[in-house]
Write a protein that holds these residues in place. Structure first.
Motif, mmCIF file in Angstrom:
data_model
loop_
_atom_site.group_PDB
_atom_site.id
_atom_site.type_symbol
_atom_site.label_atom_id
_atom_site.label_comp_id
_atom_site.label_asym_id
_atom_site.label_seq_id
_atom_site.Cartn_x
_atom_site.Cartn_y
_atom_site.Cartn_z
ATOM 1 N N UNK A 1 0.837 -1.201 0.000
ATOM 2 C CA UNK A 1 0.000 0.000 0.000
ATOM 3 C C UNK A 1 0.871 1.251 0.000
ATOM 4 N N UNK A 2 1.904 1.274 0.827
ATOM 5 C CA UNK A 2 2.809 2.433 0.894
ATOM 6 C C UNK A 2 3.547 2.642 -0.424
ATOM 7 N N UNK A 3 4.085 1.564 -0.987
ATOM 8 C CA UNK A 3 4.838 1.667 -2.238
ATOM 9 C C UNK A 3 3.932 2.110 -3.388
ATOM 10 N N UNK A 4 2.748 1.498 -3.478
ATOM 11 C CA UNK A 4 1.824 1.855 -4.545
ATOM 12 C C UNK A 4 1.339 3.292 -4.393
ATOM 13 N N UNK B 1 10.992 11.997 -15.574
ATOM 14 C CA UNK B 1 11.694 11.636 -14.338
ATOM 15 C C UNK B 1 10.725 11.100 -13.301
ATOM 16 N N UNK B 2 9.536 11.724 -13.189
ATOM 17 C CA UNK B 2 8.518 11.259 -12.240
ATOM 18 C C UNK B 2 8.020 9.864 -12.623
ATOM 19 N N UNK B 3 7.860 9.641 -13.917
ATOM 20 C CA UNK B 3 7.441 8.315 -14.388
ATOM 21 C C UNK B 3 8.513 7.279 -14.093
ATOM 22 N N UNK B 4 9.778 7.692 -14.185
ATOM 23 C CA UNK B 4 10.887 6.792 -13.867
ATOM 24 C C UNK B 4 10.847 6.396 -12.394
ATOM 25 N N UNK B 5 10.567 7.370 -11.522
ATOM 26 C CA UNK B 5 10.447 7.082 -10.089
ATOM 27 C C UNK B 5 9.314 6.096 -9.841
ATOM 28 N N UNK B 6 8.173 6.324 -10.512
ATOM 29 C CA UNK B 6 7.025 5.426 -10.366
ATOM 30 C C UNK B 6 7.379 4.014 -10.825
ATOM 31 N N UNK C 1 1.669 5.848 -7.260
ATOM 32 C CA UNK C 1 0.493 6.509 -7.823
ATOM 33 C C UNK C 1 0.646 8.031 -7.787
ATOM 34 N N UNK C 2 1.206 8.535 -6.684
ATOM 35 C CA UNK C 2 1.431 9.978 -6.575
ATOM 36 C C UNK C 2 2.357 10.459 -7.690
ATOM 37 N N UNK C 3 3.434 9.702 -7.905
ATOM 38 C CA UNK C 3 4.374 10.051 -8.977
ATOM 39 C C UNK C 3 3.689 10.007 -10.339
ATOM 40 N N UNK C 4 2.834 8.987 -10.543
ATOM 41 C CA UNK C 4 2.120 8.845 -11.816
ATOM 42 C C UNK C 4 1.122 9.977 -12.018
ATOM 43 N N UNK C 5 0.400 10.340 -10.948
ATOM 44 C CA UNK C 5 -0.586 11.408 -11.043
ATOM 45 C C UNK C 5 0.088 12.743 -11.380
ATOM 46 N N UNK C 6 1.218 13.012 -10.731
ATOM 47 C CA UNK C 6 1.952 14.257 -11.000
ATOM 48 C C UNK C 6 2.423 14.266 -12.446
ATOM 49 N N UNK C 7 2.839 13.075 -12.914
ATOM 50 C CA UNK C 7 3.267 12.952 -14.303
ATOM 51 C C UNK C 7 2.134 13.302 -15.260
ATOM 52 N N UNK C 8 0.905 12.845 -14.925
ATOM 53 C CA UNK C 8 -0.257 13.141 -15.758
ATOM 54 C C UNK C 8 -0.543 14.647 -15.768
ATOM 55 N N UNK C 9 -0.368 15.285 -14.615
ATOM 56 C CA UNK C 9 -0.596 16.721 -14.506
ATOM 57 C C UNK C 9 0.365 17.481 -15.404
ATOM 58 N N UNK C 10 1.597 16.983 -15.494
ATOM 59 C CA UNK C 10 2.594 17.639 -16.329
ATOM 60 C C UNK C 10 2.344 17.377 -17.814
#
Length: 217
Positions: free
Chosen positions: A161-164, A188-193, A168-177
């Motif tokens: 749950x913590x990792x996902x 870079x955010x997608x790479x972190x995800x 997910x936060x990284x993926x959502x920010x990526x979508x915003x960008x």
């Protein structure tokens, strides 16, 4: 063998997750190439940009094929396992919702808003399916009085749950960008995800492996 359907299903899910892990590694390398492509383009290094761009396309395409194969295997495995344990039925519902979201995204491919919403739904349903599969394996371990797998499953639920959540936060920010092909920041955010997903794959695979062996007894 007390739960033959679950044994066969978990085995397929395990194999599917290995394919998913390989796809995630390919995705990470592809995203690194993408970042290199963007950097090379900024530096006007056309040769490096072309080479990295071709590498990105090949790796991301290969990852997509592996994800597709893995998704089919996971679906079949969950259907089989659901005959012996109810938690897999809930996982199946989550998978079906994710597939519906993918179809809607394909139909409305020209709408960025619909694409983003469907991507969020797919990510959330992917997490839900994983959690219910883990819960299913844990429930079976309890029925078989296997405290090692039961304890590992319970602890893994919290870690996953913590990792996902971070992924997910990284993926959502990526979508915003605006997606990984629009800015280096999003890449870079997608790479972190993707890296977080690989970590979760290893943890998930360790449980599935133990569950597979337990159910084979």
């Amino acid at each position: 063998m007390r739960f033959p359907n679950a044994a066969s299903g978990v085995k397929k899910i395990f194999t599917a997750q290995i394919l998913g892990l390989i796809a995630s590694v390919a995705m990470i390398i592809g995203l690194i190439f993408l970042i290199v492509t963007a950097a090379a383009a900024d530096a006007n290094a056309q040769g490096g940009a072309v080479a990295a761009g071709i590498g990105t396309i090949i790796l991301l395409a290969g990852a997509a094929v592996l994800v597709m194969i893995g998704s089919i295997m996971t679906l079949v495995g969950v259907i089989q396992a659901s005959r012996d344990e109810g938690a897999f039925k809930t996982a199946l519902i989550a998978i079906i919702i994710s597939l519906v979201a993918a179809v809607i995204a394909a139909i409305f491919s020209s709408s960025g808003v619909v694409q983003s919403i469907c991507q969020i739904i797919q990510n959330v349903m992917s997490l839900a399916a994983t959690l219910f599969v883990i819960n299913g394996v844990t429930n079976l371990a309890e029925k078989m009085n296997n405290t090692e797998v039961w304890s590992k499953g319970r602890n893994l639920l919290k870690v996953i749950v913590c990792i996902y959540a971070l992924s997910l936060i990284a993926s959502f920010i990526s979508l915003i960008f605006g997606g990984i092909f629009v800015s280096m920041t999003a890449a870079i955010l997608s790479l972190i995800a993707a890296i977080l997903n690989v970590i979760s794959y290893f943890l998930y695979l360790s449980l599935l492996n133990k569950g597979k062996k337990m159910l084979a007894e």
